[in-house]
Each structure stands twice: as C-alpha cells, then as structure tokens.
Scaffold this active site. Structure first.
Site, short mmCIF file in Angstrom:
data_model
loop_
_atom_site.label_atom_id
_atom_site.label_comp_id
_atom_site.label_asym_id
_atom_site.label_seq_id
_atom_site.Cartn_x
_atom_site.Cartn_y
_atom_site.Cartn_z
N ASN A 139 3.52 10.66 13.92
CA ASN A 139 2.81 10.20 15.20
C ASN A 139 3.35 11.79 15.88
O ASN A 139 4.75 12.43 15.29
CB ASN A 139 3.74 8.94 16.00
CG ASN A 139 4.88 9.32 15.99
OD1 ASN A 139 5.35 9.77 16.96
ND2 ASN A 139 5.44 8.54 15.42
N CYS A 174 10.73 25.97 24.14
CA CYS A 174 12.14 26.32 23.80
C CYS A 174 11.99 27.56 25.07
O CYS A 174 13.03 28.21 24.49
CB CYS A 174 11.37 26.79 21.92
SG CYS A 174 11.00 27.29 21.88
N CYS A 204 -2.40 7.66 7.71
CA CYS A 204 -3.21 8.10 6.44
C CYS A 204 -3.64 6.00 5.99
O CYS A 204 -5.19 5.99 4.99
CB CYS A 204 -1.72 7.79 5.47
SG CYS A 204 -0.88 9.19 5.15
N CYS A 213 5.51 24.48 20.85
CA CYS A 213 4.78 26.72 20.27
C CYS A 213 3.45 26.56 19.21
O CYS A 213 2.57 26.85 20.22
CB CYS A 213 5.54 27.13 19.67
SG CYS A 213 7.26 28.14 21.28
N SER A 262 0.81 -1.06 0.00
CA SER A 262 0.34 0.23 -0.21
C SER A 262 1.42 1.11 0.18
O SER A 262 0.40 2.41 0.07
CB SER A 262 -0.92 -0.69 1.00
OG SER A 262 -0.21 -0.06 2.84
N CYS A 304 9.38 27.27 17.87
CA CYS A 304 9.36 25.30 18.01
C CYS A 304 8.38 25.21 17.74
O CYS A 304 7.43 25.56 17.34
CB CYS A 304 10.57 24.89 18.54
SG CYS A 304 9.17 24.86 20.33
#
Length: 260
Positions: free
Chosen positions: A130, A253, A189, A175, A68, A172
């Site tokens: 992920n 950060c 997907c 954030c 796939s 970052c």
C-alpha cells in the site's frame, strides 16, 4: 571484519568475483537490512538477501499466511497457513543460516513505530502492498539517512528503484509518486491478479539492487543507480529505465520537509 573458514567456503562464489571479493562479502555480513513486507516481493527478496550473507535482518509484516499466498510467496508451505508472515519468515532464515541475526516485527509500520523499526538499518527494502506505508517508510528513510530499495508489482508489470532522498542531489520515493497516495488506496494482487514468476523476478531483482547499494564503496559492483526506476513488462518481456527528478518542493526530501 574477518570471515570464519566456514563462511569463506559458503560465500566462495561471491568472493572470487572481482566485483565483490572478500571486502564486499564482509560488508554484506556487517549490513542490517529492514525488509518491509514479507509477501510476494519480500519472500524471494529475503531468500537472496539471506543467501548473500546479510548479517542482520529485520522483517516487518502484520499479515498471516493464506492458501492463496503459496502461488508466489515461496518461503511458506501449507503447514504455515494461519501463522504470522514475519515470524514464519524469520524461522525460515534461522533454518537456512544460523550465522544470520534475524528479528520479526509482527505489525504494520506506522507513524508511532516507523523510526524505531528502521533505526540502525544500513538499507530498507520495501515491498509492501500500500502507498500509505510506502510513503511513510520513504519519509522515515530520508529523515534517518537510510537508502531505500523500493519494489512493486501488479499483474505483469514490475518496478524497482533505489532511492537516497537524504542526499541533496537525489530524489526520494515521494518525488516519484507525489502526495496523492498518502491514503490506503491502491490496487491489490487479490483484485487484479499476479503471475507468481513475476513476483519472483521482481523480488530477486530488488535483492540484487539492494546488494548493489550495500556494496557501493566496498566493491566494484557498480553505481547504486539512485533515482533510476527500472520498469519491467513481463508480457513483452522488456525493461526500461526512467530517471526520476528530485522535486524541490517535496514533502519528504525537499524544502517542504525542512520545517518538520
């Protein structure tokens, strides 16, 4: 860095661009890009990073090739099914250009190995699937002082952004998404579907955005656009930029990270 005659010929169409030139091509040849994820985004990104002459590539993925995948992961063929993506992608690079240095890391970026995996990179391009890994990689990039190109796709939507959270005035990735996604919980997907051409579009744009960062200071390609998220709608089609604010209390950060 002096480019050999064959490299000058190979990248002639880059070098004649005033925005790149010989100095820009030499900068690409010196660069080390770590690609996290060799799937739908990583596959087309890798093709154009290698074609651009990125001198050193580290490919990180713990998955194997499935039938796939072939609908969008364009560096693989049916004969590759069942093989590790990272190793197969590295083999593709070696066939494509013997002048590039490539290393495969067959495994997932985790707390125990992320710093070592990313160490020495000029830039990290993250196209993994992920949030937990994305946030881990982002936090590591901040600590190591490495710019991050982040790219994501789902169905007909795509997002690409450059981050430099190690700089005092720049956000970052954390954030942007916050702390709620530190667990392995996100859409896939396989569950939601994705158009193969959308993966190619986002992956190649991510490669272009990474090159923008790599050439900053060496050529006139333009602003690396740190902290600007480019949102793609493949159905319209349209692209909309969104400026991300730096979170002063960000665990990656901001002040919350200072004690780490």
């Amino acid at each position: 860095m002096t480019l050999s005659p064959d490299r000058l010929e190979r990248y002639a169409r880059h070098i004649v661009l005033p925005e790149v030139g010989g100095s820009g091509q030499a900068a690409l040849a010196r660069a080390h890009v770590v690609l996290v994820g060799c799937g739908g985004i990583g596959s087309p990104s890798l093709q154009y990073l290698a074609a651009a002459g990125i001198g050193r590539l580290t490919l990180v993925d713990d998955d194997v090739i499935d039938l796939s995948n072939l609908q969008r992961q364009t560096i693989y063929t049916p004969s590759d099914i069942g093989k590790p993506k990272a190793e197969t992608a590295a083999d593709w690079v070696r066939r494509f250009d013997l002048g590039l240095e490539v290393r495969a890391v067959v495994g997932r970026a985790g707390v125990e190995n992320v710093a070592q995996t990313l160490s020495g990179a000029t830039l990290v391009l993250d196209g993994c699937d992920n949030f937990a890994t994305r946030l881990l990689v982002s936090d590591a990039c901040v600590k190591l002082g490495i710019p991050l190109t982040s790219a994501a796709i789902g169905r007909f939507q795509g997002q690409v952004a450059n981050f430099a959270g190690h700089l005092a005035d720049q956000p970052c990735y954390r954030c942007f998404v916050g702390d709620a996604f530190d667990a392995d919980d996100c859409d896939t997907c396989a569950a939601d579907g994705v158009l193969g051409a959308m993966a190619g579009m986002i992956g190649t744009f991510a490669a272009m955005h990474a090159i923008r960062v790599l050439l900053a200071g060496h050529a006139a390609l333009g602003d690396p656009q740190f902290g600007t998220l480019h949102m793609f709608n493949g159905l319209a089609p349209s692209m909309r930029p969104l400026r991300i604010a730096k979170d002063p209390g960000c665990k990656g950060c901001g002040t919350a990270a200072e004690g780490d």
